[in-house]
Design a protein around this motif. Structure first.
Motif, PDB file in Angstrom:
ATOM      1  N   VAL A  31       2.001 -12.738 -10.052  1.00  0.00           N
ATOM      2  CA  VAL A  31       2.908 -11.603  -9.995  1.00  0.00           C
ATOM      3  C   VAL A  31       2.484 -10.552 -10.634  1.00  0.00           C
ATOM      4  O   VAL A  31       2.087 -10.588 -11.863  1.00  0.00           O
ATOM      5  CB  VAL A  31       4.135 -12.198 -10.659  1.00  0.00           C
ATOM      6  N   CYS A  32       2.159  -9.333  -9.968  1.00  0.00           N
ATOM      7  CA  CYS A  32       1.702  -8.292 -10.390  1.00  0.00           C
ATOM      8  C   CYS A  32       2.747  -6.940 -10.101  1.00  0.00           C
ATOM      9  O   CYS A  32       3.344  -6.964  -9.177  1.00  0.00           O
ATOM     10  CB  CYS A  32       0.277  -7.686  -9.816  1.00  0.00           C
ATOM     11  N   ASP A  63       4.367  -8.423  -0.498  1.00  0.00           N
ATOM     12  CA  ASP A  63       5.626  -8.072  -1.314  1.00  0.00           C
ATOM     13  C   ASP A  63       6.740  -9.020  -0.636  1.00  0.00           C
ATOM     14  O   ASP A  63       7.801  -8.937  -1.143  1.00  0.00           O
ATOM     15  CB  ASP A  63       5.946  -6.594  -1.219  1.00  0.00           C
ATOM     16  N   SER A  64       6.442 -10.165   0.094  1.00  0.00           N
ATOM     17  CA  SER A  64       7.574 -10.894   0.395  1.00  0.00           C
ATOM     18  C   SER A  64       6.869 -12.426   0.588  1.00  0.00           C
ATOM     19  O   SER A  64       5.399 -12.591   0.499  1.00  0.00           O
ATOM     20  CB  SER A  64       7.996 -10.523   1.736  1.00  0.00           C
ATOM     21  N   ILE A 110       1.022  -1.164   0.008  1.00  0.00           N
ATOM     22  CA  ILE A 110       0.144  -0.130   0.087  1.00  0.00           C
ATOM     23  C   ILE A 110       0.868   1.202  -0.029  1.00  0.00           C
ATOM     24  O   ILE A 110       0.478   2.189  -0.643  1.00  0.00           O
ATOM     25  CB  ILE A 110      -0.835   0.058   1.215  1.00  0.00           C
ATOM     26  N   ASN A 111       1.898   1.207   0.607  1.00  0.00           N
ATOM     27  CA  ASN A 111       2.924   2.398   0.949  1.00  0.00           C
ATOM     28  C   ASN A 111       4.249   1.972   0.759  1.00  0.00           C
ATOM     29  O   ASN A 111       4.755   0.723   0.688  1.00  0.00           O
ATOM     30  CB  ASN A 111       2.649   3.100   2.499  1.00  0.00           C
ATOM     31  N   ARG A 112       5.098   2.927   0.454  1.00  0.00           N
ATOM     32  CA  ARG A 112       6.545   2.784   0.434  1.00  0.00           C
ATOM     33  C   ARG A 112       7.105   2.150   1.769  1.00  0.00           C
ATOM     34  O   ARG A 112       6.797   2.556   2.898  1.00  0.00           O
ATOM     35  CB  ARG A 112       7.401   4.019  -0.011  1.00  0.00           C
ATOM     36  N   ASP A 113       7.898   1.208   1.567  1.00  0.00           N
ATOM     37  CA  ASP A 113       8.454   0.536   2.811  1.00  0.00           C
ATOM     38  C   ASP A 113       9.859   1.235   2.898  1.00  0.00           C
ATOM     39  O   ASP A 113      10.500   2.029   2.256  1.00  0.00           O
ATOM     40  CB  ASP A 113       8.850  -0.942   2.488  1.00  0.00           C
ATOM     41  N   THR A 122       6.369  -4.370  -6.075  1.00  0.00           N
ATOM     42  CA  THR A 122       6.866  -3.213  -5.230  1.00  0.00           C
ATOM     43  C   THR A 122       7.428  -3.577  -3.746  1.00  0.00           C
ATOM     44  O   THR A 122       7.378  -4.681  -3.347  1.00  0.00           O
ATOM     45  CB  THR A 122       5.718  -2.098  -4.939  1.00  0.00           C
ATOM     46  N   GLY A 123       8.048  -2.604  -3.104  1.00  0.00           N
ATOM     47  CA  GLY A 123       8.473  -3.139  -1.850  1.00  0.00           C
ATOM     48  C   GLY A 123       9.529  -3.957  -1.983  1.00  0.00           C
ATOM     49  O   GLY A 123      10.413  -3.920  -2.716  1.00  0.00           O
TER      50      GLY A 123
END
Length: 183
Positions: A166-167, A127-128, A12-15, A147-148
């Protein structure tokens, strides 16, 4: 019920390797809020399951976490959406709790709070690999976003979850899900 459970940081947000320690450090990805709102508008429940060991490490407080989540909820509501549940794990990895992903505790808590059993129409998006493992443990379909930490997690995905999507990001996951939902 159709349910999408999202990891927060990196989806959702930058890590940040230094942790998101304040509301000022929390920056949603440009299309993530709108993507969450679209899911809700198309009849999907949206929940969040997020490891937040920074609390256990003393980097930030529960009040800070709640301020970030309040801001997230406000932004999603302003975009016409809703977040049905948020679960978080405040523990450090070495505490070996049952809630920290890859264990499924938070997902089970979400299931209980929504009075809903996870099924084929449930997704875990992360993202993991630990996000994917938690989703698989409760029977969710899974998706990894790039992302992330997503790019770094790609190598281990085929062995763990060959059916996982995978997106590029959360918005592309939502686009693919809604397209497939109508077919």
């Amino acid at each position: 019920m159709k349910l999408v459970i999202l990891d927060r940081d990196g989806v959702i947000n930058r890590d940040s390797e230094a942790y998101i320690k304040s509301l000022g450090e929390w920056h949603p990805y440009p299309d993530s809020i709108r993507a969450i709102a679209r899911l809700h508008q198309k009849g999907w429940k949206v929940a969040i399951a997020t490891n937040q060991s920074g609390i256990g490490r003393g980097y930030y407080t529960l009040d800070t976490l709640e301020a970030i989540h309040d801001r997230l909820i406000d932004l999603v509501e302003q975009a016409g959406g809703e977040i049905s549940a948020i679960a978080y794990c405040p523990h450090r990895p070495e505490e070996a709790c049952e809630c920290r992903k890859p264990k499924p505790g938070m997902l089970l808590d979400i299931q209980k709070s929504l009075n809903f059993k996870v099924c084929d129409e449930c997704w875990m998006v992360g993202d993991s690999l630990r996000d994917i493992q938690a989703g698989l443990a409760v029977g969710c379909r899974t998706a990894l976003v790039e992302t992330g930490n997503g790019i770094d997690s790609l190598d281990g995905l085929p062995q763990l979850a060959p059916e996982a999507w995978v997106c590029r990001d959360l918005a592309s996951f939502v686009e693919q899900l809604l397209h497939n939902d109508h077919n």
